[in-house]
Design a protein around this motif. Structure first.
Motif, mmCIF file in Angstrom:
data_model
loop_
_atom_site.group_PDB
_atom_site.id
_atom_site.type_symbol
_atom_site.label_atom_id
_atom_site.label_comp_id
_atom_site.label_asym_id
_atom_site.label_seq_id
_atom_site.Cartn_x
_atom_site.Cartn_y
_atom_site.Cartn_z
ATOM 1 N N UNK A 1 4.675 35.138 59.008
ATOM 2 C CA UNK A 1 5.841 35.937 58.638
ATOM 3 C C UNK A 1 7.114 35.077 58.333
ATOM 4 N N UNK A 2 7.709 35.687 57.527
ATOM 5 C CA UNK A 2 9.020 34.896 57.268
ATOM 6 C C UNK A 2 10.061 35.670 57.860
ATOM 7 N N UNK A 3 10.586 35.344 59.097
ATOM 8 C CA UNK A 3 11.338 36.147 59.849
ATOM 9 C C UNK A 3 12.865 35.780 59.168
ATOM 10 N N UNK A 4 13.205 34.558 58.646
ATOM 11 C CA UNK A 4 14.582 34.601 58.075
ATOM 12 C C UNK A 4 14.921 35.301 57.119
ATOM 13 N N UNK A 5 13.850 36.295 56.629
ATOM 14 C CA UNK A 5 14.122 36.856 55.401
ATOM 15 C C UNK A 5 14.440 38.567 55.854
ATOM 16 N N UNK A 6 14.575 38.561 57.196
ATOM 17 C CA UNK A 6 14.836 39.604 57.920
ATOM 18 C C UNK A 6 16.214 40.456 57.590
ATOM 19 N N UNK A 7 16.250 41.667 57.085
ATOM 20 C CA UNK A 7 17.171 42.543 56.421
ATOM 21 C C UNK A 7 17.551 43.603 57.151
ATOM 22 N N UNK A 8 18.635 44.134 57.645
ATOM 23 C CA UNK A 8 18.964 45.204 58.205
ATOM 24 C C UNK A 8 18.861 46.569 57.406
ATOM 25 N N UNK A 9 18.234 47.393 57.855
ATOM 26 C CA UNK A 9 17.791 48.685 57.307
ATOM 27 C C UNK A 9 18.654 49.963 57.683
ATOM 28 N N UNK A 10 18.552 50.153 58.851
ATOM 29 C CA UNK A 10 19.037 51.381 59.517
ATOM 30 C C UNK A 10 19.425 51.409 60.917
ATOM 31 N N UNK A 11 20.329 52.219 61.336
ATOM 32 C CA UNK A 11 20.365 52.262 62.751
ATOM 33 C C UNK A 11 20.266 53.713 62.836
ATOM 34 N N UNK A 12 19.135 53.908 63.808
ATOM 35 C CA UNK A 12 18.453 55.394 63.947
ATOM 36 C C UNK A 12 19.041 55.952 65.260
ATOM 37 N N UNK A 13 19.674 57.067 65.224
ATOM 38 C CA UNK A 13 20.290 57.817 66.343
ATOM 39 C C UNK A 13 19.186 58.386 66.855
ATOM 40 N N UNK A 14 18.204 59.111 66.218
ATOM 41 C CA UNK A 14 16.984 59.714 66.751
ATOM 42 C C UNK A 14 15.724 59.190 65.999
ATOM 43 N N UNK A 15 14.613 59.807 66.601
ATOM 44 C CA UNK A 15 13.518 59.326 66.030
ATOM 45 C C UNK A 15 13.362 59.666 64.827
ATOM 46 N N UNK A 16 13.674 60.904 64.373
ATOM 47 C CA UNK A 16 13.396 61.297 62.998
ATOM 48 C C UNK A 16 14.300 60.477 62.058
ATOM 49 N N UNK A 17 15.325 59.739 62.511
ATOM 50 C CA UNK A 17 15.807 58.821 61.556
ATOM 51 C C UNK A 17 15.199 57.520 61.328
ATOM 52 N N UNK A 18 14.212 57.116 61.801
ATOM 53 C CA UNK A 18 13.528 55.623 61.947
ATOM 54 C C UNK A 18 12.627 56.013 60.419
ATOM 55 N N UNK A 19 12.604 54.727 59.735
ATOM 56 C CA UNK A 19 12.092 54.520 58.475
ATOM 57 C C UNK A 19 10.859 55.280 58.726
ATOM 58 N N UNK A 20 10.312 56.104 57.492
ATOM 59 C CA UNK A 20 8.955 56.755 57.167
ATOM 60 C C UNK A 20 7.934 55.874 56.916
ATOM 61 N N UNK A 21 8.445 54.639 56.140
ATOM 62 C CA UNK A 21 7.413 53.815 55.260
ATOM 63 C C UNK A 21 6.637 52.867 56.217
#
Length: 203
Positions: A1-21
Motif C-alpha cells: 500500500x502507498x501510505x504516502x498517498x493518504x488523504x484526509x476525508x472526514x472527521x466523524x462525530x458519530x458512527x453514522x458519519x463514517x464513510x459508507x464506501x
C-alpha cells in the motif's frame, strides 16, 4: 500500500458519519499522549496529516484518511487526558465503543502506547476488547528512542506476554528517528490484503 498517498476525508462525530464506501480500514487507538497522531504522520510521511499538539487530547473525532479506493486509516479519539472535561471524555468513549463494536470494515487495530509505560488501563481495555472480538491487534510501543536496547527488549517481552495466545504482534517504534516504519507498514499491508481476499457478504 502507498501510505504516502493518504488523504484526509472526514472527521466523524458519530458512527453514522463514517464513510459508507469503506470495504477495509485499520484503526489506530491510544491514550492522548501516546504518540498516535505522530505515528500516523510518520507512516504516511505527512507531518500534518493527523493533528498533533503539545496539548494531548486534540483528536476528539474519528478521523478517516483514504489510502486507496474504499480503504482507510482511522485515527480514533485519544483518551485519558485529565484536563479534558468529563462530559467530553464520556462522549469520546461512547463513540469509540460504538465504532469498535459495530464498524464492519474494521480489519485490524493498532494500539499505540508509550514504551515506558506498558500497559495503562486504557491499553488493557483495548487488548481485552480485541481478544473478545477476535480482531487482529498490532501493538506499537512508541517513543523507543527514549530507552536503551535493554529497556526496549524488556518492554517488548512484557507486551508479548500480555497478548500471548491472541492474533497479535508487537513492535518498538520511534516517530522521532523513523524507526520501525517498515515493520508497521508490512503489518498493515497484510491486513488490507487479507480483507481484499475475503468474499463479499453475498457470495
Amino acid at each position: 500500500m502507498n501510505y504516502q498517498s493518504a488523504e484526509f476525508i472526514i472527521s466523524a462525530a458519530k458512527l453514522k458519519d463514517c464513510p459508507a464506501d469503506s470495504v477495509c480500514e485499520v484503526a489506530f487507538a491510544g491514550r492522548s499522549n501516546a504518540g498516535k497522531s505522530s505515528a500516523i504522520n510518520t507512516l504516511t510521511r505527512q507531518g500534518q496529516l493527523a493533528r498533533t499538539s503539545k496539548t494531548p487530547g486534540r483528536t476528539q473525532l474519528i478521523n478517516f484518511f483514504q489510502i486507496a479506493e474504499q480503504q482507510y486509516l482511522v485515527d480514533l479519539p485519544g483518551y485519558g487526558y485529565a484536563k479534558v472535561p468529563m462530559k467530553m471524555k464520556n462522549n469520546w468513549q461512547i463513540h469509540l465503543e460504538q465504532y469498535l463494536n459495530v464498524r464492519e470494515p474494521l480489519a485490524g487495530l493498532v494500539l499505540v502506547t508509550d514504551i515506558r509505560h506498558v500497559f495503562k488501563e486504557f491499553d488493557q481495555m483495548m487488548i481485552e476488547w480485541a481478544r473478545a472480538n477476535e480482531l487482529p491487534l498490532h501493538i506499537l510501543l512508541t517513543k523507543s528512542d527514549k530507552l536503551k536496547r535493554g529497556g526496549i527488549n524488556d518492554a517488548l517481552s512484557k507486551a508479548r506476554r500480555q497478548v500471548e495466545g491472541m492474533d497479535a504482534s508487537v513492535q518498538a517504534f520511534s516517530s522521532l528517528k523513523r524507526q520501525g516504519v517498515d515493520v508497521l507498514a508490512n503489518k498493515l499491508d497484510s491486513w488490507f490484503v487479507a480483507a481484499a481476499d475475503m468474499p463479499a457478504p453475498d457470495q
